[in-house]
Design a protein around this motif. Structure first.
Motif, mmCIF file in Angstrom:
data_model
loop_
_atom_site.group_PDB
_atom_site.id
_atom_site.type_symbol
_atom_site.label_atom_id
_atom_site.label_comp_id
_atom_site.label_asym_id
_atom_site.label_seq_id
_atom_site.Cartn_x
_atom_site.Cartn_y
_atom_site.Cartn_z
ATOM 1 N N LEU A 1 70.904 57.282 6.524
ATOM 2 C CA LEU A 1 70.976 56.069 7.294
ATOM 3 C C LEU A 1 71.147 56.295 9.067
ATOM 4 C CD1 LEU A 1 72.980 53.931 5.106
ATOM 5 C CD2 LEU A 1 70.613 53.688 5.607
ATOM 6 N N ASP A 2 72.209 57.532 9.056
ATOM 7 C CA ASP A 2 72.387 57.691 10.150
ATOM 8 C C ASP A 2 71.161 58.506 11.143
ATOM 9 O OD1 ASP A 2 75.051 56.663 10.746
ATOM 10 O OD2 ASP A 2 75.860 58.589 10.058
ATOM 11 N N TYR A 3 70.364 59.357 10.532
ATOM 12 C CA TYR A 3 69.337 60.038 10.790
ATOM 13 C C TYR A 3 68.200 58.886 11.353
ATOM 14 C CZ TYR A 3 71.261 64.629 9.806
ATOM 15 O OH TYR A 3 71.829 65.617 9.750
ATOM 16 N N GLU A 4 67.913 57.859 10.381
ATOM 17 C CA GLU A 4 67.243 56.864 10.710
ATOM 18 C C GLU A 4 67.625 55.946 12.156
ATOM 19 O OE1 GLU A 4 67.285 54.825 6.904
ATOM 20 O OE2 GLU A 4 65.503 56.079 6.135
ATOM 21 N N LYS A 5 68.696 55.941 12.092
ATOM 22 C CA LYS A 5 69.435 54.956 13.472
ATOM 23 C C LYS A 5 68.926 56.052 14.578
ATOM 24 C CE LYS A 5 71.762 52.098 15.634
ATOM 25 N NZ LYS A 5 71.202 50.854 15.955
ATOM 26 N N CYS A 6 69.198 57.300 14.398
ATOM 27 C CA CYS A 6 68.918 58.209 15.431
ATOM 28 C C CYS A 6 67.408 57.967 15.835
ATOM 29 C CB CYS A 6 69.081 59.694 15.302
ATOM 30 S SG CYS A 6 71.022 60.039 15.024
ATOM 31 N N PHE A 7 66.410 57.932 15.171
ATOM 32 C CA PHE A 7 65.187 57.761 15.300
ATOM 33 C C PHE A 7 65.004 56.481 16.006
ATOM 34 C CE2 PHE A 7 63.919 61.051 12.185
ATOM 35 C CZ PHE A 7 63.081 61.579 12.853
ATOM 36 N N GLU A 8 65.673 55.078 15.436
ATOM 37 C CA GLU A 8 65.450 53.778 16.362
ATOM 38 C C GLU A 8 65.672 54.151 17.705
ATOM 39 O OE1 GLU A 8 67.584 50.705 14.608
ATOM 40 O OE2 GLU A 8 67.288 51.323 12.532
ATOM 41 N N LEU A 9 66.949 54.918 18.036
ATOM 42 C CA LEU A 9 67.307 55.296 19.390
ATOM 43 C C LEU A 9 66.453 55.905 20.319
ATOM 44 C CD1 LEU A 9 71.128 55.202 18.517
ATOM 45 C CD2 LEU A 9 70.014 53.463 19.761
ATOM 46 N N GLU A 10 65.941 57.147 19.604
ATOM 47 C CA GLU A 10 65.184 58.189 20.349
ATOM 48 C C GLU A 10 64.076 58.552 19.423
ATOM 49 O OE1 GLU A 10 67.078 61.262 22.518
ATOM 50 O OE2 GLU A 10 68.970 59.758 23.070
ATOM 51 N N PHE B 1 75.707 59.141 16.052
ATOM 52 C CA PHE B 1 75.459 58.768 14.864
ATOM 53 C C PHE B 1 74.580 60.202 14.390
ATOM 54 C CE2 PHE B 1 74.891 54.374 16.655
ATOM 55 C CZ PHE B 1 75.142 53.762 15.778
ATOM 56 N N GLN B 2 74.067 60.989 15.265
ATOM 57 C CA GLN B 2 73.557 62.452 14.855
ATOM 58 C C GLN B 2 74.809 63.277 14.149
ATOM 59 O OE1 GLN B 2 72.089 65.462 17.895
ATOM 60 N NE2 GLN B 2 70.243 64.582 17.107
ATOM 61 N N ALA B 3 75.748 63.274 15.001
ATOM 62 C CA ALA B 3 76.902 64.222 14.340
ATOM 63 C C ALA B 3 77.665 63.582 13.321
ATOM 64 C CB ALA B 3 77.929 64.249 15.731
ATOM 65 N N ARG B 4 77.761 62.327 12.919
ATOM 66 C CA ARG B 4 78.222 61.822 11.820
ATOM 67 C C ARG B 4 77.160 62.278 10.469
ATOM 68 N NH1 ARG B 4 79.500 55.608 11.378
ATOM 69 N NH2 ARG B 4 77.345 55.160 11.190
ATOM 70 N N GLY B 5 75.981 61.859 10.769
ATOM 71 C CA GLY B 5 74.981 62.175 9.838
ATOM 72 C C GLY B 5 75.027 63.704 9.352
ATOM 73 N N ASN B 6 75.138 64.646 10.453
ATOM 74 C CA ASN B 6 75.422 65.958 10.093
ATOM 75 C C ASN B 6 76.620 66.060 9.151
ATOM 76 O OD1 ASN B 6 73.164 66.440 11.794
ATOM 77 N ND2 ASN B 6 74.357 67.278 13.407
ATOM 78 N N CYS B 7 77.619 65.519 9.346
ATOM 79 C CA CYS B 7 79.007 65.755 8.465
ATOM 80 C C CYS B 7 78.674 65.270 7.222
ATOM 81 C CB CYS B 7 80.220 64.882 9.337
ATOM 82 S SG CYS B 7 80.668 65.665 10.727
ATOM 83 N N TYR B 8 78.116 63.901 6.932
ATOM 84 C CA TYR B 8 77.530 63.490 5.843
ATOM 85 C C TYR B 8 76.802 64.409 5.045
ATOM 86 C CZ TYR B 8 79.372 58.735 6.448
ATOM 87 O OH TYR B 8 80.344 57.619 6.733
ATOM 88 N N ARG B 9 75.830 65.110 5.774
ATOM 89 C CA ARG B 9 75.026 66.124 5.009
ATOM 90 C C ARG B 9 75.950 67.168 4.538
ATOM 91 N NH1 ARG B 9 70.798 68.711 8.504
ATOM 92 N NH2 ARG B 9 71.741 70.579 8.371
ATOM 93 N N ASP B 10 76.840 67.878 5.434
ATOM 94 C CA ASP B 10 77.751 68.730 5.018
ATOM 95 C C ASP B 10 78.575 68.617 3.618
ATOM 96 O OD1 ASP B 10 76.674 70.632 7.054
ATOM 97 O OD2 ASP B 10 78.249 69.918 8.486
ATOM 98 N N LEU B 11 78.777 67.233 3.598
ATOM 99 C CA LEU B 11 79.755 66.657 2.301
ATOM 100 C C LEU B 11 78.699 66.421 1.421
ATOM 101 C CD1 LEU B 11 82.311 64.458 4.047
ATOM 102 C CD2 LEU B 11 82.716 66.516 3.289
#
Length: 311
Positions: free
Chosen positions: A202-211, A184-194
């Protein structure tokens, strides 16, 4: 009797290899070959012992002799690994290909070839092999290694700036193992780069849920909010981060980016920006030229000159 003697040599060599007595095992196989030079397994096992002793040229020679007698997948595979340790990736790939041609469902061979394709910067080929591995392994213990390859191949697509392929691959990882934050973290970074900040968030928020207390989650979210010019929420995350973070440098980096952007977009005053540097860099005893160089690294020459004209 001769057959039993040959088998006893082979068994003894295998047992010596298991207890890491590789030199003794090697000598047993050399003696065994004198008894029967047409027994492929002796050459193969001798090759393994040479490889264990890091004598790769000798290992290659014996694997080739074994292959002259019998074309077996594991012989090709081990010949490929010997070439790998010599950094001869072309011959490694050729022999892995031969092994997989004979035994195309072997997940170990597919996994290692996928890893080799990563080294050769061929993510499409690596992807094909690793997807086959996933189908073959199911829930076996080795599946965690395959997931690691999934992540690495996604990172390779990212490195090559093939953002959509990277996102597609990280998405596979998210689907296969939704408990693993790195996808999720890596995909979030890709979306941010785009520039797709909504999906990135959404991906970063999922990361917070997990850790919830992961430092990278805070820095990623802070940088995203700053890019969105959402400075109020960014400061909220910075304040939360300051409570849990024990690494002062990470906090300073976040604050630097925050204050620089706030200043550049007129959210804070000239004096508030200067006060930040005095507080965090202990600038009270610095010469003006030293202060100039610090801010120059943050703002660039033109904006720094304007900044000092105001000061």
């Amino acid at each position: 009797n001769r057959y039993r003697l040959i088998e006893s040599y082979n068994s003894l060599g295998i047992e010596l290899g298991k207890i890491k007595k590789h030199e003794e095992a090697k000598n047993i196989y050399i003696e065994a070959i004198k008894l029967d030079a047409g027994y492929a397994e002796f050459y193969y096992n001798l090759g393994i012992e040479y490889q264990n002793l890091k004598q790769y040229d000798e290992a290659i020679l014996n694997y080739k002799k074994a292959l002259e007698i019998k074309k077996i997948a594991c012989y090709y595979y081990n010949l490929g690994t010997a070439y790998y340790y010599k950094n001869d990736f072309i011959n490694t790939l050729n022999n892995y290909n031969h092994a997989i041609k004979i035994d195309g469902e072997n997940s170990k061979y597919l996994y290692e070839r996928a890893f080799l394709y990563e080294i050769l910067k061929k993510p499409d080929d690596a992807e094909n092999d690793i997807i086959k591995c996933l189908k073959n392994l199911g829930d076996e213990p080795h599946i965690s290694l395959v997931k690691a390859r999934l992540y690495n191949i996604g990172c390779l697509y990212q490195e090559l700036e093939r953002w959509n392929d990277a996102i597609r691959f990280f998405s596979k990882g998210c689907d296969i193992d939704p408990s693993r934050m790195c996808f999720f973290q890596a995909r979030g970074n890709c979306y941010r780069d785009l520039g797709n900040f909504k999906k990135s968030r959404l991906d970063y928020e999922k990361c917070f849920e997990l850790e919830p207390n992961n430092y990278d989650n805070f820095t990623n979210m802070i940088y995203l909010l700053i890019e969105e010019k959402n400075f109020k929420e960014a400061k909220k995350y910075i304040d939360e981060f300051m409570v849990i973070c024990k690494e002062n440098k990470k906090i300073i980096n976040c604050l630097e980016i925050y204050y620089i952007n706030c200043y550049q977009y007129g959210v804070i005053s000239h004096m508030e920006f200067l006060e930040f540097f005095y507080q965090n860099y202990n600038l009270n005893n610095l010469e003006e030229s030293e202060l100039y160089n610090i801010i120059l690294n943050k703002l660039g020459k033109e904006k720094t000159n304007k900044f000092f004209m105001k000061t």
